[in-house]
Design an enzyme around this catalytic site. Sequence first.
Site, mmCIF file in Angstrom:
data_model
loop_
_atom_site.group_PDB
_atom_site.id
_atom_site.type_symbol
_atom_site.label_atom_id
_atom_site.label_comp_id
_atom_site.label_asym_id
_atom_site.label_seq_id
_atom_site.Cartn_x
_atom_site.Cartn_y
_atom_site.Cartn_z
ATOM 1 N N CYS A 314 0.897 -1.167 0.000
ATOM 2 C CA CYS A 314 0.000 0.000 0.000
ATOM 3 C C CYS A 314 0.925 1.204 0.000
ATOM 4 O O CYS A 314 1.201 1.794 1.031
ATOM 5 C CB CYS A 314 -0.875 -0.011 1.250
ATOM 6 S SG CYS A 314 -2.024 -1.393 1.283
ATOM 7 N N ALA A 316 1.295 4.305 -1.828
ATOM 8 C CA ALA A 316 1.158 5.755 -2.057
ATOM 9 C C ALA A 316 1.047 6.523 -0.743
ATOM 10 O O ALA A 316 0.456 6.009 0.200
ATOM 11 C CB ALA A 316 -0.089 6.008 -2.909
ATOM 12 N N GLY A 318 4.229 7.079 -1.391
ATOM 13 C CA GLY A 318 5.559 6.608 -1.776
ATOM 14 C C GLY A 318 6.660 6.993 -0.800
ATOM 15 O O GLY A 318 7.848 6.804 -1.104
ATOM 16 N N GLY A 319 6.283 7.513 0.365
ATOM 17 C CA GLY A 319 7.292 7.912 1.351
ATOM 18 C C GLY A 319 8.161 6.735 1.764
ATOM 19 O O GLY A 319 9.398 6.820 1.740
ATOM 20 N N ASP A 338 -0.496 0.324 -5.356
ATOM 21 C CA ASP A 338 -1.579 1.013 -4.670
ATOM 22 C C ASP A 338 -2.819 0.835 -5.531
ATOM 23 O O ASP A 338 -2.700 0.628 -6.734
ATOM 24 C CB ASP A 338 -1.251 2.498 -4.474
ATOM 25 C CG ASP A 338 -2.047 3.105 -3.332
ATOM 26 O OD1 ASP A 338 -1.515 3.209 -2.213
ATOM 27 O OD2 ASP A 338 -3.233 3.450 -3.562
ATOM 28 N N ASP A 365 -5.209 -3.913 -6.457
ATOM 29 C CA ASP A 365 -5.906 -4.064 -5.185
ATOM 30 C C ASP A 365 -5.113 -5.072 -4.360
ATOM 31 O O ASP A 365 -4.992 -6.235 -4.741
ATOM 32 C CB ASP A 365 -7.334 -4.565 -5.455
ATOM 33 C CG ASP A 365 -8.108 -4.776 -4.162
ATOM 34 O OD1 ASP A 365 -7.504 -4.700 -3.078
ATOM 35 O OD2 ASP A 365 -9.323 -5.022 -4.259
ATOM 36 N N CYS A 502 -0.639 3.853 11.265
ATOM 37 C CA CYS A 502 -0.514 5.137 11.962
ATOM 38 C C CYS A 502 -1.727 5.340 12.864
ATOM 39 O O CYS A 502 -2.331 6.398 12.868
ATOM 40 C CB CYS A 502 -0.351 6.284 10.975
ATOM 41 S SG CYS A 502 -1.697 6.424 9.794
HETATM 42 C C1 LIG Z 1 -1.217 4.403 5.013
HETATM 43 S S1 LIG Z 1 -1.325 4.790 3.324
HETATM 44 C C2 LIG Z 1 0.237 4.269 2.758
HETATM 45 C C3 LIG Z 1 1.318 5.283 2.952
HETATM 46 C C4 LIG Z 1 2.596 4.896 2.246
HETATM 47 N N1 LIG Z 1 3.038 3.576 2.631
HETATM 48 C C5 LIG Z 1 3.715 5.891 2.505
HETATM 49 O O1 LIG Z 1 4.497 5.687 3.436
HETATM 50 O O2 LIG Z 1 3.826 6.874 1.769
HETATM 51 C C6 LIG Z 1 -2.374 3.538 2.755
HETATM 52 C C7 LIG Z 1 -2.497 3.441 1.250
HETATM 53 O O3 LIG Z 1 -3.193 2.229 0.997
HETATM 54 C C8 LIG Z 1 -3.902 2.384 -0.202
HETATM 55 N N2 LIG Z 1 -4.914 1.306 -0.227
HETATM 56 C C9 LIG Z 1 -6.054 1.195 0.477
HETATM 57 N N3 LIG Z 1 -6.671 0.040 0.177
HETATM 58 C C10 LIG Z 1 -5.896 -0.589 -0.737
HETATM 59 C C11 LIG Z 1 -6.008 -1.808 -1.450
HETATM 60 N N4 LIG Z 1 -7.041 -2.632 -1.282
HETATM 61 N N5 LIG Z 1 -5.029 -2.123 -2.307
HETATM 62 C C12 LIG Z 1 -3.964 -1.301 -2.515
HETATM 63 N N6 LIG Z 1 -3.819 -0.132 -1.878
HETATM 64 C C13 LIG Z 1 -4.773 0.219 -0.997
HETATM 65 C C14 LIG Z 1 -4.439 3.791 -0.133
HETATM 66 O O4 LIG Z 1 -4.704 4.281 -1.436
HETATM 67 C C15 LIG Z 1 -3.295 4.519 0.558
HETATM 68 O O5 LIG Z 1 -2.499 5.160 -0.398
#
Ligand SMILES: C[S@@+](CC[C@H](N)C(=O)[O-])C[C@H]1O[C@@H](n2cnc3c(N)ncnc32)[C@H](O)[C@@H]1O
Length: 586
Positions: A314, A316, A318-319, A338, A365, A502
């Site tokens: 997951c 985005a 992208g950090g 993502d 997904d 988080c």
């Molecule tokens: C907590 S953020 C991730 C932050 C990222 N790891 C960073 O450090 O920049 C969670 C991410 O999970 C993605 N997400 C939610 N459900 C998802 C799924 N079923 N499959 C893939 N990505 C998913 C969201 O779009 C979101 O960008």
Amino acid sequence: MQKGRDFIKAIHRSFFTLHSNTSISQMDQSTRYRYSPTLKWNPMVEEYFIKAYGADHFSRISTALTCPSCYSCIRVNTLKSTSDAVIEKLLEIFKERGMHDVAVQESSTTWEPDNCCKATLKCTGSAESLKAIKSISKCQFPGLDYVVFVKGSGPHAIHYGDNEGKPLKEVIVSRKCAEAVLRGAQVYVPGVLACSAHVERGDAVAVSVAVEQYGPDGGWGVAMTRGTVIQGSQEDPYYFERDGLYIGQATAMMSRAGMFRVTEGVAVDMKERVYRLPSFYDLLEGEIFLQNLPSIITAHALDPQPGERILDMCAAPGGKTTAIASLMKDKGEVVAVDRSHNKVLGIQKLAAEMGLSCITTYKLDALKSVCHGAESDSLPNTCSAEDARTSDLLSTVNDLQLKDGQYPSKAELRKRIRQLKNGPGRNHTAGGRVEKSKGFSPNSFDRVLLDAPCSALGLRPRLFAGEDTIDSLRSNAKYQRRMFDQAVQLVRPGGVIVYSTCTISPGENEALVRYALDKYEFLSLASQHPKIGGPGLTGSCQLSDGFVEEWLKPGEENFVQRFDPSSDLDTIGFFIAKFSVGPKNI
Ligand SMILES: C[S@@+](CC[C@H](N)C(=O)[O-])C[C@H]1O[C@@H](n2cnc3c(N)ncnc32)[C@H](O)[C@@H]1O
């Protein structure tokens, strides 16, 4: 529509009944124009957290969540720069902006596990002469000297001026806008909800925030529509709502009419802020990345090695993906997925800015990350929507192998296929195509990061927490378990899974670890380096419907890292668990 109006009227009535006996002269002005929000929770969620943390500790956490961390944390892109060079450039920039007294914090503190950050980061809370920043320092934790802390200050008491007995001119902003302002942003037009009559460009205005209130219909809402005129007297239906919710003083950049006519631009320029934190917007692009300390630690916990194949499930914005790629010195492959197309584009843009070429992005997904069957045997270990094209590319690569007269490594082949598919350096093009994936072969990654979508109840500053219910927390936990099940299949025996969130919610943290260890015998908790966060929660918790949520067993708590927003480290609330993957019997 009528229901909405009734809701607003009912909220006004309830506020008037509550406060109508208070005369303005009885009100202490310094109390009114302060920043002292109380975070509102769903009562059952509050009860659950009180069981988990104890009433006093939870109260401290709740208060800490309403304030920003008193420092900004910058990850230096070591492929492009160094901490020293970044510190020098920032000092130069701050000097140009008139912040002359910013100082480099000397590393006089010798590092000790318990006081490393205390000494350099603790907020003074005093009224400082600095406009924004007190000092810049390198992180003292071993191995983290590419992390730079820029210390802010606050909370500051702000004198909103004496308007000769007349009501102050005011602007009320949305909660999301206020949370951004507390982190250093400006107030943009869409964030303004209400403004006093007769505000003209150049006027000083007090800025406060409209936070959701519990309405008589049993729901949360903001009893204000955009464009509302603030009266400023106690008869003002919104008067008591913003008591103690003032975030600073600003200069109007446009008239009241302009604020509700135009669609973009800075509405008011924040001059005095309750919390002073620098904005790094557009600063040293590609050289630095503003990132929470626990997120940086998460990438370290994964311990990615150059040449490995890593999955960020997951990913985005992208950090962590880019932090992982940097730790790998841009060698190997970081597959970042993502489910959001636009967010995947964002990862590509960030990777390009940071000059990282080992990142491959897919829209996918994560619940469908595993691809079984013949397709999954293809070399790239991804079952792309363009399998036919992939097989053409594979034969081209086979030709390449023959021509070269030697067999390149799998990683090299994957890279060449990627280049053939995307053209050279596709990650370096803005707004490019996003490739969809149908999943990856089981056991095809050395390490997997699941930075799961969660209730985000650790993010700061937060001014409202009432919308999360026990049911919503539970459904997050179910979602996270399903994703974790996918991660378990994708990682190879001998590999590593890191799970992070988080949120402060144990159901999404310790309970996930319990689920993982009980379900998969071949998983075990692994030590993390560096270890900066506190221990996890042990035991269990009985919820109001009788369900018993199991957390860690004694002896497991020190394997995880729990970042407590009320601790001296002053970070967001965050959780990290690392699993070693033994031989699989599946
Ligand atoms: C907590 S953020 C991730 C932050 C990222 N790891 C960073 O450090 O920049 C969670 C991410 O999970 C993605 N997400 C939610 N459900 C998802 C799924 N079923 N499959 C893939 N990505 C998913 C969201 O779009 C979101 O960008």
